[in-house]
Design an enzyme around this catalytic site. Structure first.
Site, PDB file in Angstrom:
ATOM      1  N   LYS A  67      10.973  -1.841   8.521  1.00 19.36           N
ATOM      2  CA  LYS A  67       9.568  -1.976   9.246  1.00 19.36           C
ATOM      3  C   LYS A  67      10.045  -1.977  11.150  1.00 19.36           C
ATOM      4  O   LYS A  67       9.146  -2.675  11.616  1.00 19.36           O
ATOM      5  CB  LYS A  67       7.826  -1.906   8.871  1.00 19.36           C
ATOM      6  N   ASP A  70       9.721  -1.193  17.996  1.00 20.54           N
ATOM      7  CA  ASP A  70       9.822  -2.023  19.826  1.00 20.54           C
ATOM      8  C   ASP A  70      10.321  -1.385  20.320  1.00 20.54           C
ATOM      9  O   ASP A  70      11.152   0.364  19.645  1.00 20.54           O
ATOM     10  CB  ASP A  70      10.985  -2.789  19.592  1.00 20.54           C
ATOM     11  N   THR A 120      -0.233   2.384   4.175  1.00 13.40           N
ATOM     12  CA  THR A 120      -1.534   3.090   2.823  1.00 13.40           C
ATOM     13  C   THR A 120      -2.762   1.708   3.621  1.00 13.40           C
ATOM     14  O   THR A 120      -4.015   1.652   2.483  1.00 13.40           O
ATOM     15  CB  THR A 120      -1.018   3.042   1.803  1.00 13.40           C
TER      16      THR A 120
HETATM   17  O1  C5P Z   1       3.493  -4.794  -5.870  1.00 13.36           O
HETATM   18  P1  C5P Z   1       3.227  -3.098  -5.445  1.00 13.36           P
HETATM   19  O2  C5P Z   1       4.395  -2.282  -6.453  1.00 13.36           O
HETATM   20  O3  C5P Z   1       2.108  -2.863  -5.196  1.00 13.36           O
HETATM   21  O4  C5P Z   1       4.278  -3.518  -4.399  1.00 13.36           O
HETATM   22  C1  C5P Z   1       4.568  -2.260  -3.134  1.00 13.36           C
HETATM   23  C2  C5P Z   1       5.486  -2.907  -2.502  1.00 13.36           C
HETATM   24  O5  C5P Z   1       5.176  -1.425  -1.614  1.00 13.36           O
HETATM   25  C3  C5P Z   1       5.602  -3.898  -1.895  1.00 13.36           C
HETATM   26  O6  C5P Z   1       6.592  -4.250  -0.890  1.00 13.36           O
HETATM   27  C4  C5P Z   1       4.384  -3.114  -0.162  1.00 13.36           C
HETATM   28  O7  C5P Z   1       4.795  -3.830   0.917  1.00 13.36           O
HETATM   29  C5  C5P Z   1       5.331  -2.022  -0.062  1.00 13.36           C
HETATM   30  N1  C5P Z   1       4.637  -0.989   0.159  1.00 13.36           N
HETATM   31  C6  C5P Z   1       3.069  -0.103   0.166  1.00 13.36           C
HETATM   32  N2  C5P Z   1       2.454   0.442   0.693  1.00 13.36           N
HETATM   33  C7  C5P Z   1       3.595   0.822   1.986  1.00 13.36           C
HETATM   34  C8  C5P Z   1       4.497   0.317   2.389  1.00 13.36           C
HETATM   35  C9  C5P Z   1       5.007   0.031   1.536  1.00 13.36           C
HETATM   36  O8  C5P Z   1       3.200  -0.884  -0.433  1.00 13.36           O
HETATM   37  N3  C5P Z   1       2.526   2.018   2.656  1.00 13.36           N
END
Ligand code: C5P
Length: 233
Positions: A67, A70, A120
């Protein structure tokens, strides 16, 4: 999409390199991507990523979720710094603006620069506080258009936004969707979730799945079960 593997990126958000490596070995023959994020990359570095990939097998693709956000010159330099890892996907924040996204795209011609639209975790109230006008969905769609016009080949968005983003950016942009929960599994801290089948139906190309696999008693079997659920749909 990679061969006959399931369109899943397993989020390796784990407390040690050993745990991440074991998990990668367990799911490496089932899923298309391993997602390495800040927790692992900042702790274990490029050498850790190599270790994880070696455990997973050579066909699995790397999704480097750093992510970046900069000034364009710094993002270009950061992108060059990870070029040797040859990630298939690298995330940047769409809100870094078109010049930043273009800089990442030029620095990494063999990687799909993947723009994160709106995190999110941010509510409508949070977005208003930081100065975004309008509802979250219109901000997501606006940033999706901005990012793809600047050359991003992929976008991250939530399951609730994926249908609107797909219709805004057309069929050629890869849509990467976290917040995916197989039917009956724990939601955890995710607020906006969908099943794999629903997310794919709404236009997702790649599902980011962490805890339903990484926290399962048998992660290899959990990945296979979700892959089978996807194949049946
Ligand atoms: O464990 P889980 O299925 O919730 O993991 C979701 C992954 O997706 C994590 O690595 C989280 O940082 C990433 N993520 C997210 N929502 C976002 C962007 C990335 O849950 N909007």
């Amino acid at each position: 999409m990679t061969s006959n593997r399931a369109p899943i990126a397993v989020a390796l958000d784990l407390p040690t390199l050993e745990a991440a490596t074991t998990l990668a070995g367990a799911v490496g023959s089932t899923v298309a991507f391993l997602k390495v994020g800040l927790e692992t990359y900042l702790r274990d570095g490029a050498a850790g990523v190599d270790t994880i990939r070696a455990a997973a097998g050579s066909d699995v693709e790397l999704f480097l979720d750093l992510k970046l956000h900069d000034i364009p010159n710094t993002v270009a330099g950061a992108a060059r710094s990870i070029a040797a890892l040859e990630p298939a996907l690298l995330t940047v924040h769409a809100s870094g603006g078109p010049a930043m996204i273009e800089a990442a795209v030029s620095a990494l011609p063999n990687t799909q620069v993947t723009a994160v639209t709106i995190l999110t975790s941010l509510s409508a109230q949070d977005l208003a506080q930081i100065g975004y006008e309008g509802d979250p969905l219109s901000a997501v769609v606006r940033l999706a258009r901005l990012a793809t016009e600047a050359g991003a080949q992929a976008l991250v968005c939530s399951p609730l936004e994926v249908a609107a983003v797909r219709s805004a950016v057309g069929p050629d942009v890869r849509l990467v969707v976290p917040g995916v929960r197989p039917a009956g599994s724990a939601v955890g801290d995710q607020q906006r979730v969908a099943t794999p089948a629903q997310a794919l139906h709404d236009g997702a190309d790649l599902l980011v799945i962490g805890r339903p696999i990484t926290a399962a008693g048998d992660p290899a079997q959990a990945a296979k079960d979700i892959a089978a659920e996807i194949a049946r749909r």
